[in-house]
Design a protein around this motif. Structure first.
Motif, PDB file in Angstrom:
ATOM      1  N   LEU A   1      41.047  31.991  32.213  1.00 35.00           N
ATOM      2  CA  LEU A   1      41.474  32.425  33.541  1.00 35.00           C
ATOM      3  C   LEU A   1      42.912  32.913  33.516  1.00 35.00           C
ATOM      4  N   VAL A   2      43.775  32.182  32.827  1.00 33.56           N
ATOM      5  CA  VAL A   2      45.173  32.608  32.728  1.00 33.56           C
ATOM      6  C   VAL A   2      45.264  33.943  31.993  1.00 33.56           C
ATOM      7  N   GLY A   3      44.524  34.080  30.893  1.00 35.33           N
ATOM      8  CA  GLY A   3      44.530  35.336  30.165  1.00 35.33           C
ATOM      9  C   GLY A   3      44.118  36.506  31.032  1.00 35.33           C
ATOM     10  N   LEU A   4      43.157  36.274  31.909  1.00 34.05           N
ATOM     11  CA  LEU A   4      42.700  37.327  32.821  1.00 34.05           C
ATOM     12  C   LEU A   4      43.737  37.628  33.900  1.00 34.05           C
ATOM     13  N   LEU A   5      44.310  36.583  34.481  1.00 36.10           N
ATOM     14  CA  LEU A   5      45.215  36.768  35.620  1.00 36.10           C
ATOM     15  C   LEU A   5      46.584  37.314  35.251  1.00 36.10           C
ATOM     16  N   VAL A   6      47.051  37.030  34.041  1.00 37.91           N
ATOM     17  CA  VAL A   6      48.386  37.527  33.658  1.00 37.91           C
ATOM     18  C   VAL A   6      48.319  38.920  33.061  1.00 37.91           C
TER      19      VAL A   6
END
Length: 309
Positions: free
Chosen positions: A36-41
Motif C-alpha cells: 500500500l505504501v509503495g502504491l501511495l508514494v
C-alpha cells in the motif's frame, strides 16, 4: 518435501479460521502495508477502486504463498515448537487442501491483479509467489545457511509491486524500498534464531546458528545491520523521502545498530543468564522497524500532498 505423519481427527471439520491461518495473516499484514505504501508514494495517482482491488489481490497472492509454504514445510513445522500448532501439522487442515488452496489463490490473484492494474505488476506478483514457494521454501530453506539472506527477497517485493501497479515500471525508489526489507530480513530472523536455535536443530534446518554457531550469527547480525542503515537512510534522499522519514530513519537505525552491537558483544553465558533478554528485545524492535519506516514514508507523502513540504 519429506514425509510427515500427522494424525487427523476424522470428526474435525476445518473451518474458515483454519484456512485463513494457512495464509499467514500476520505476514500478510506486512505485505499489505508495504504494498500500500509503495502504491501511495508513487508519483502517479491510482483510482481508489483500482488501488483497493490491487492491494486486495496482492494480499491474496501473499496468502497463497503462505499456504504453499505450509503445505511444503509440514514436516518441519511439526517438530518446531513455534510452528507445531499451524493448521497442517496440527491436523486441522490436510496437506492436500493447503496445496489446493495455495495453487487456486495464486492463479486467481495474479490474473485478477493483471486485469485490475497491469500485467507488469501481475508478473512481479507471480514471480514473488514462485520465489517464496519454490526458491525459498523448497530449495534454500533446507540446503544453505544463506536461506534467509537470499530468501528475504520474497518479502521485499510487495512495495515494488505496489509501485508498479501505479507506474507500470520500476525506479530507484522502488529498488530502495525493496532493499530496505531485503537487508532487514537477516538480522530480524537471526535474532529469533539465537533464542530459538533448538527448534532449527530439531527440524534439521541449516539456519546460521545451526551451521556456524551463535558467535558467528551475532557477528553477521552486526554486519547486516550496519549495511542496512545507509540503505534505509539513503531512501530519505529520494523523491519519496522527507523530513519525517529522514529523521525517523536516522534515529531508528542508530537504535537498531546499538542493539546489534550489544548482541555482538555478548557471549552465551551472558545470554543464558538473562534468558536472551537483549536478543529478544532486538527482535521485538525489528518487528516495528519496517512498519515505522514505511509509515514515515506515508506521512511524508501525505504532507507533500497537502503542500506542507
Amino acid at each position: 518435501m519429506t514425509d510427515v505423519t500427522t494424525s487427523y481427527d476424522t470428526e474435525y471439520e476445518a473451518g474458515f479460521g483454519d484456512y485463513f491461518a494457512l495464509l499467514k495473516p500476520r505476514v500478510m499484514s506486512l505485505v499489505v502495508f508495504t504494498a500500500l505504501v509503495g502504491l501511495l508514494v508513487a508519483p502517479v495517482g491510482v483510482h481508489p477502486l483500482v488501488g483497493f482491488a490491487s492491494i486486495l489481490f496482492i494480499a491474496v497472492g501473499g496468502g497463497a504463498s503462505g499456504a504453499l509454504n505450509m503445505w511444503w514445510d509440514a514436516d518441519i513445522d511439526a517438530v518446531m515448537r513455534r510452528t507445531a500448532k499451524r493448521p497442517v501439522p496440527s491436523g486441522r487442515v490436510t496437506a492436500g487442501d493447503a496445496l489446493g488452496l495455495g495453487l487456486a489463490l495464486s492463479g486467481f490473484s495474479v490474473i485478477m491483479l493483471g486485469l485490475a492494474a497491469n500485467w507488469a505488476a501481475a508478473a512481479l506478483l507471480a514471480f514473488t509467489i514462485f520465489f517464496y514457494a519454490v526458491v525459498y521454501s523448497m530449495w534454500l530453506k533446507r540446503t544453505t545457511p544463506q536461506n534467509i539472506v537470499i530468501g528475504g527477497a520474497a518479502g521485499a517485493f510487495p512495495p515494488m509491486i505496489g509501485w508498479v501497479v501505479a507506474t507500470g515500471s520500476i525506479s530507484l525508489e522502488a529498488v530502495l524500498m525493496f532493499a530496505v526489507i531485503f537487508m532487514w530480513t537477516p538480522p530480524h530472523f537471526w535474532a529469533l534464531a539465537l533464542f530459538m536455535r533448538s527448534d532449527y536443530d530439531d527440524a534439521g534446518v541449516p539456519m546460521l546458528t545451526v551451521t556456524h554457531g551463535r558467535r558467528t550469527t551475532r557477528r553477521h547480525i552486526l554486519v547486516y545491520t550496519a549495511l542496512l542503515a545507509p540503505v534505509a537512510v539513503g531512501l530519505g534522499f529520494t523523491s519519496i523521502g522527507g523530513p519525517v522519514y529522514l529523521i525517523g530513519a536516522i534515529l531508528m537505525n542508530a537504535w537498531f545498530l546499538k542493539g546489534a552491537v550489544a548482541i555482538a558483544r555478548r557471549d552465551e553465558t551472558q545470554a543464558e543468564a538473562d534468558k536472551y533478554a537483549v536478543e529478544k528485545g532486538f527482535f521485538k524492535f525489528s518487528l516495528l522497524y519496517l512498519f515505522l519506516h514505511f509509515g514515515a514514508l506515508l506521512v511524508d507523502a501525505t504532507l507533500r500532498g497537502l503542500g506542507v513540504i
